[in-house]
Design a protein around this motif. Structure first.
Motif, mmCIF file in Angstrom:
data_model
loop_
_atom_site.group_PDB
_atom_site.id
_atom_site.type_symbol
_atom_site.label_atom_id
_atom_site.label_comp_id
_atom_site.label_asym_id
_atom_site.label_seq_id
_atom_site.Cartn_x
_atom_site.Cartn_y
_atom_site.Cartn_z
ATOM 1 N N MET A 1 0.838 -1.191 0.000
ATOM 2 C CA MET A 1 0.000 0.000 0.000
ATOM 3 C C MET A 1 0.878 1.248 0.000
ATOM 4 S SD MET A 1 -3.068 -0.508 2.614
ATOM 5 C CE MET A 1 -4.642 -0.638 1.903
ATOM 6 N N GLN A 2 0.456 2.215 -0.740
ATOM 7 C CA GLN A 2 1.158 3.497 -0.835
ATOM 8 C C GLN A 2 0.509 4.490 0.130
ATOM 9 O OE1 GLN A 2 3.859 4.375 -2.725
ATOM 10 N NE2 GLN A 2 3.762 6.358 -1.769
ATOM 11 N N THR A 3 1.306 5.351 0.726
ATOM 12 C CA THR A 3 0.787 6.384 1.615
ATOM 13 C C THR A 3 0.612 7.683 0.835
ATOM 14 O OG1 THR A 3 1.959 5.372 3.463
ATOM 15 C CG2 THR A 3 1.174 7.615 3.774
ATOM 16 N N LEU B 1 -4.750 18.858 6.323
ATOM 17 C CA LEU B 1 -4.354 17.680 5.576
ATOM 18 C C LEU B 1 -4.279 16.478 6.494
ATOM 19 C CD1 LEU B 1 -0.944 17.295 6.091
ATOM 20 C CD2 LEU B 1 -1.069 19.387 4.817
ATOM 21 N N PHE B 2 -4.328 15.300 5.903
ATOM 22 C CA PHE B 2 -4.223 14.057 6.655
ATOM 23 C C PHE B 2 -3.602 13.003 5.754
ATOM 24 C CE2 PHE B 2 -8.347 14.053 4.641
ATOM 25 C CZ PHE B 2 -8.455 12.780 4.111
ATOM 26 N N GLU B 3 -3.066 11.965 6.384
ATOM 27 C CA GLU B 3 -2.444 10.864 5.662
ATOM 28 C C GLU B 3 -3.405 9.694 5.590
ATOM 29 O OE1 GLU B 3 1.265 9.605 7.260
ATOM 30 O OE2 GLU B 3 2.150 11.602 7.147
ATOM 31 N N PHE B 4 -3.345 8.963 4.488
ATOM 32 C CA PHE B 4 -4.125 7.738 4.355
ATOM 33 C C PHE B 4 -3.382 6.783 3.435
ATOM 34 C CE2 PHE B 4 -5.332 10.151 0.708
ATOM 35 C CZ PHE B 4 -5.656 9.234 -0.278
ATOM 36 N N GLU B 5 -3.754 5.526 3.505
ATOM 37 C CA GLU B 5 -3.138 4.508 2.661
ATOM 38 C C GLU B 5 -4.166 3.997 1.668
ATOM 39 O OE1 GLU B 5 -1.519 1.474 5.124
ATOM 40 O OE2 GLU B 5 0.222 2.677 5.661
ATOM 41 N N SER B 6 -3.679 3.712 0.447
ATOM 42 C CA SER B 6 -4.572 3.237 -0.592
ATOM 43 C C SER B 6 -3.817 2.325 -1.545
ATOM 44 C CB SER B 6 -5.156 4.422 -1.352
ATOM 45 O OG SER B 6 -5.964 3.992 -2.416
ATOM 46 N N ASP B 7 -4.525 1.313 -2.068
ATOM 47 C CA ASP B 7 -3.956 0.443 -3.087
ATOM 48 C C ASP B 7 -4.108 1.047 -4.478
ATOM 49 O OD1 ASP B 7 -3.072 -1.599 -1.436
ATOM 50 O OD2 ASP B 7 -5.030 -2.572 -1.404
ATOM 51 N N ALA B 8 -5.029 1.980 -4.629
ATOM 52 C CA ALA B 8 -5.303 2.571 -5.936
ATOM 53 C C ALA B 8 -4.197 3.547 -6.337
ATOM 54 C CB ALA B 8 -6.643 3.291 -5.904
#
Length: 98
Positions: free
Chosen positions: A1-3, A21-28
């Motif tokens: 997963m990319q951050t 702003l905030f950080e999240f992880e996604s496979d897309a």
């Protein structure tokens, strides 16, 4: 997963204006609808019902944390250049009509 890092903003007419702003992880992949959907879900998880009317302005990939690179960028000290000066260029004389 990319951050990723998402930038959000509340509506301009809102009584409680917020931006951040905030950080999240996604496979897309970055810039896809699936990535924006993951960002929206994470925003709703973090901020709850107050974030329903907020919009996500921009989503960008989080850069790798390179300690040396970060230190060099945020140092604020100008670097000295000890190379010899470049020779002064000779100007071309134009052939005028006089």
């Amino acid at each position: 997963m990319q951050t990723y890092i998402a930038h959000y903003q509340s509506p301009k007419g809102s009584s409680e204006r917020s931006r951040g702003l905030f950080e999240f992880e996604s496979d897309a992949r970055a810039g896809t609808k699936a990535n924006a959907h993951d960002a929206r879900l994470k925003m709703l998880e973090l901020f709850g019902a107050s974030a329903v009317s907020w919009t996500i302005e921009k989503v960008e990939r989080k850069q790798a944390a390179d300690a040396d690179k970060k230190e060099r960028i945020t140092d604020g000290q100008l670097a000295l250049d000890f190379r010899p000066p470049k020779p002064e260029r000779k100007r071309k004389h134009s052939k005028g009509y006089w």
